[in-house]
Design an enzyme around this catalytic site. Sequence first.
Site, PDB file in Angstrom:
ATOM      1  N   LYS A  92       0.337  -1.190  -0.148  1.00 56.56           N
ATOM      2  CA  LYS A  92       0.091   0.080   0.149  1.00 56.56           C
ATOM      3  C   LYS A  92       1.131   1.334  -0.152  1.00 56.56           C
ATOM      4  O   LYS A  92       0.524   1.887  -0.821  1.00 56.56           O
ATOM      5  CB  LYS A  92      -0.410   0.124   1.295  1.00 56.56           C
ATOM      6  N   GLN A 150      -4.061  -1.048  10.045  1.00 55.62           N
ATOM      7  CA  GLN A 150      -4.117  -2.164   9.595  1.00 55.62           C
ATOM      8  C   GLN A 150      -4.350  -3.796  10.316  1.00 55.62           C
ATOM      9  O   GLN A 150      -4.197  -4.095  11.473  1.00 55.62           O
ATOM     10  CB  GLN A 150      -2.620  -2.978   9.538  1.00 55.62           C
ATOM     11  N   ASP A 188     -10.921   2.933   5.256  1.00 58.73           N
ATOM     12  CA  ASP A 188     -11.058   1.577   5.476  1.00 58.73           C
ATOM     13  C   ASP A 188     -12.503   1.168   5.343  1.00 58.73           C
ATOM     14  O   ASP A 188     -12.785   0.270   5.074  1.00 58.73           O
ATOM     15  CB  ASP A 188     -10.867   0.492   6.582  1.00 58.73           C
TER      16      ASP A 188
HETATM   17  N1  GUN Z   1      -6.531  -6.768   6.923  1.00 60.41           N
HETATM   18  C1  GUN Z   1      -6.926  -7.709   5.672  1.00 60.41           C
HETATM   19  N2  GUN Z   1      -8.025  -6.551   4.812  1.00 60.41           N
HETATM   20  C2  GUN Z   1      -7.469  -5.464   5.509  1.00 60.41           C
HETATM   21  C3  GUN Z   1      -7.512  -4.040   5.363  1.00 60.41           C
HETATM   22  O1  GUN Z   1      -8.550  -4.403   3.634  1.00 60.41           O
HETATM   23  N3  GUN Z   1      -8.068  -3.239   5.473  1.00 60.41           N
HETATM   24  C4  GUN Z   1      -7.314  -3.414   6.947  1.00 60.41           C
HETATM   25  N4  GUN Z   1      -7.035  -2.344   7.528  1.00 60.41           N
HETATM   26  N5  GUN Z   1      -6.562  -4.659   7.268  1.00 60.41           N
HETATM   27  C5  GUN Z   1      -6.643  -5.285   6.469  1.00 60.41           C
END
Ligand code: GUN
Length: 302
Positions: free
Chosen positions: A54, A98, A121
Site C-alpha cells: 500500500k 491494519q 477502510d
Molecule cells: N486486513 C486484511 N484486509 C484488510 C483491509 O482491507 N484493511 C485493513 N485495515 N486491514 C486488513
Amino acid sequence: MPPGNLIDGRAIAAALQAELKERMRALAARSVVPGLAFVRVGEDPASKVYVGRKEKTCAELGIVSETHVLPENTAEADLLALLDRLNADVRLHGILVQAPLPRHIHQERVYSRVLPEKDVDGFNPVNVGKLMLGDPTGFLPCTPAGIKELLVRSGVKTSGAEVVVLGRGNIVGKPMAAMLCQKEQGANATVTLCHSATRDIAAHCRRADILIGAIGVPEFVKAGMVKPGAVVIDVGVNRVSDPGARGGYRLVGDVAFAEVQPVAGLITPNPGGVGPMTIAMLMHNTVRAAEVAAGKHSQSPN
Ligand code: GUN
C-alpha cells in the site's frame, strides 16, 4: 478453456489508478496533496507485506503516506491516543489501522475512533451503517468495493443474478453481501451468505451465477460446486505448508483454481485478481477523502 476467461485484476487496478492520477492532478492544481497514515501493531508477516504494498502504491500515485509501527504489547489507550493525533492532523485525509490487531486490543473501539471522514477502510460503524442504508456519502470497505468494481468493469450483469458469498467476516463477506443486494447499478442481486453453520454449502454454490470465496479455507471451492459458466471470485489468501517452497509454505486461494477454471465463465486468478483491487480502492477512497476535505463536494458520493 484457454485463459481467456481470466479477470485481470492487475490491469483493472492499473486502469483505476490511471483515472486517479487525473484526479490527483486536479487536486494538485488546488495545492492539495492527499495524505494517508498507516498504523500497524505487532509484526504479523502478512500485514507487513500488505502495508508495504500500500505504501508503494501511494508513492507511485503521489499520495503522501506515513507508517506508524507499534509494538505487539501496545496498550489500547496508546493506540487510541495515536489515532486522536492522526485524526487532528490536517495533512492526513485517510487513516488505516491494519487488521488483525493483537487480541488484547478491542477492534471495534479502535475502528470507532478513526473519524468517519478519514475512515478510508470503511470500518467505522458510521460507514458500515451508511453501506447498509445505501448512502453513497460513506466509504466502502476496500476489498468488497474492489470486487464490485471487477464485476462492473468485466461486464458482469449483477441485476437479478444469484450471488453466493462464502464467509461472513466483517472485512469481506458481510459488507460484500450488503453491497450486492442494494437497489443500484452494479448490484441489485439476490444474495445468499453462506458460513460455517450453512447446511449443504455445495448445493447453494451450484445455484450461483456469481460465486465469491471469502471463507479462508484453502481450495474449498471444487469444480463440482460451480455451475458451468458462473463467475468465480477468489478472495482467499491461505498459507499451506509446502516443504519444497521457500519459507516452507505456499499461498493458495479459497478456490481450487486448476479444476474450477475450465468450468467457470470468468474467474479471478490468485494472485493477480482481488488483491490489486483492494489497494486500488484504498487509493480511490483516499483521493476522495482529500477531495471532500478540500470542499470539492459538499456531499461525497463516489
Ligand atoms: N486486513 C486484511 N484486509 C484488510 C483491509 O482491507 N484493511 C485493513 N485495515 N486491514 C486488513
